[in-house]
Design an enzyme around this catalytic site. Sequence first.
Site, mmCIF file in Angstrom:
data_model
loop_
_atom_site.group_PDB
_atom_site.id
_atom_site.type_symbol
_atom_site.label_atom_id
_atom_site.label_comp_id
_atom_site.label_asym_id
_atom_site.label_seq_id
_atom_site.Cartn_x
_atom_site.Cartn_y
_atom_site.Cartn_z
ATOM 1 N N THR A 23 0.758 -1.282 0.172
ATOM 2 C CA THR A 23 -0.141 0.311 0.131
ATOM 3 C C THR A 23 1.486 1.814 0.335
ATOM 4 O OG1 THR A 23 -1.764 1.522 1.242
ATOM 5 C CG2 THR A 23 0.027 -0.164 2.619
ATOM 6 N N ASP A 24 0.219 1.859 -0.601
ATOM 7 C CA ASP A 24 1.120 3.648 -0.544
ATOM 8 C C ASP A 24 1.385 4.019 0.558
ATOM 9 O OD1 ASP A 24 -1.536 4.281 -0.181
ATOM 10 O OD2 ASP A 24 -1.763 5.792 -2.178
ATOM 11 N N GLU A 25 0.149 3.178 2.481
ATOM 12 C CA GLU A 25 0.380 3.957 3.203
ATOM 13 C C GLU A 25 1.445 3.500 3.957
ATOM 14 O OE1 GLU A 25 -2.741 3.403 6.035
ATOM 15 O OE2 GLU A 25 -4.705 3.009 4.181
ATOM 16 N N TYR A 47 -2.465 -0.458 10.841
ATOM 17 C CA TYR A 47 -2.742 -1.536 9.752
ATOM 18 C C TYR A 47 -1.403 -0.587 8.451
ATOM 19 C CZ TYR A 47 -4.171 -1.571 4.538
ATOM 20 O OH TYR A 47 -4.362 -2.023 3.569
ATOM 21 N N LYS A 51 1.071 -3.782 6.813
ATOM 22 C CA LYS A 51 1.979 -3.463 5.374
ATOM 23 C C LYS A 51 3.139 -3.221 5.569
ATOM 24 C CE LYS A 51 -0.893 -4.421 2.227
ATOM 25 N NZ LYS A 51 -1.596 -5.362 1.849
#
Length: 233
Positions: A23-25, A47, A51
């Site tokens: 993810t970009d997160e 979260y 990741k």
Amino acid sequence: GVCTILDVIRKNNKKTKFLQISTDEDFGSRLRGLSKEADVFHPSNPYSASKASAELIAESYLKTYDLNIMITRCTNNFGPRQFPEKIIPKTIIRSLKNLKIPIYGTGKNIRDWLYVDDHCDAIMKVLLRGKCGESYNISGNKQLTNRQLVRKILKHMNKSEDLIYYVADRPGHDLRYGLDSTKIRHKLGWKPKLQFNNTLSETIDWYLENESWWKNLATGEMLSPTPWKKYRK
């Protein structure tokens, strides 16, 4: 889960391709510019930390056990059959029922939107043509604030913006994400094929025409009239 799968591959067939979809997160909030594949991780919440951790585990198995591992990171996905708790289906369903539309904080948080079919196409290109040990950013290059996104949906549905209801911000809510997807575009020849406004309209219409799919999922707090604490500056 990642460790379990990688251990199975390590013990049985090291040539098996493993693609970790991330993810970009991972990169945390970025107020300007775009994150590149080699940028340092700065996850802000559990979260995104999980990741980023999964990526590090995958890379460690690559280096330690010489497994065939690749990584992709994508921006926000949308499309039919997305779980109703997510912002686009939640806005559609609540608007249909003339319920208030909750937007966290000021609504100025920015996300980049990628249609699910374009994401799947990118994944297939990485699986078939990607290089072992490489990571690839996947972005739609369609950045909108949450407020802009909700307004687009309300406009399509001929609903009043008076339905918008600003609520207390959620913990660890990053202001903005942005991915540089130059690598996958140049190396693997991928780019989004579908136009955002068209796919958003098609997604809205899908939810309006397929209530039987989501009606048993959109229950409880998600559809209660006022389950959120109102945002105060």
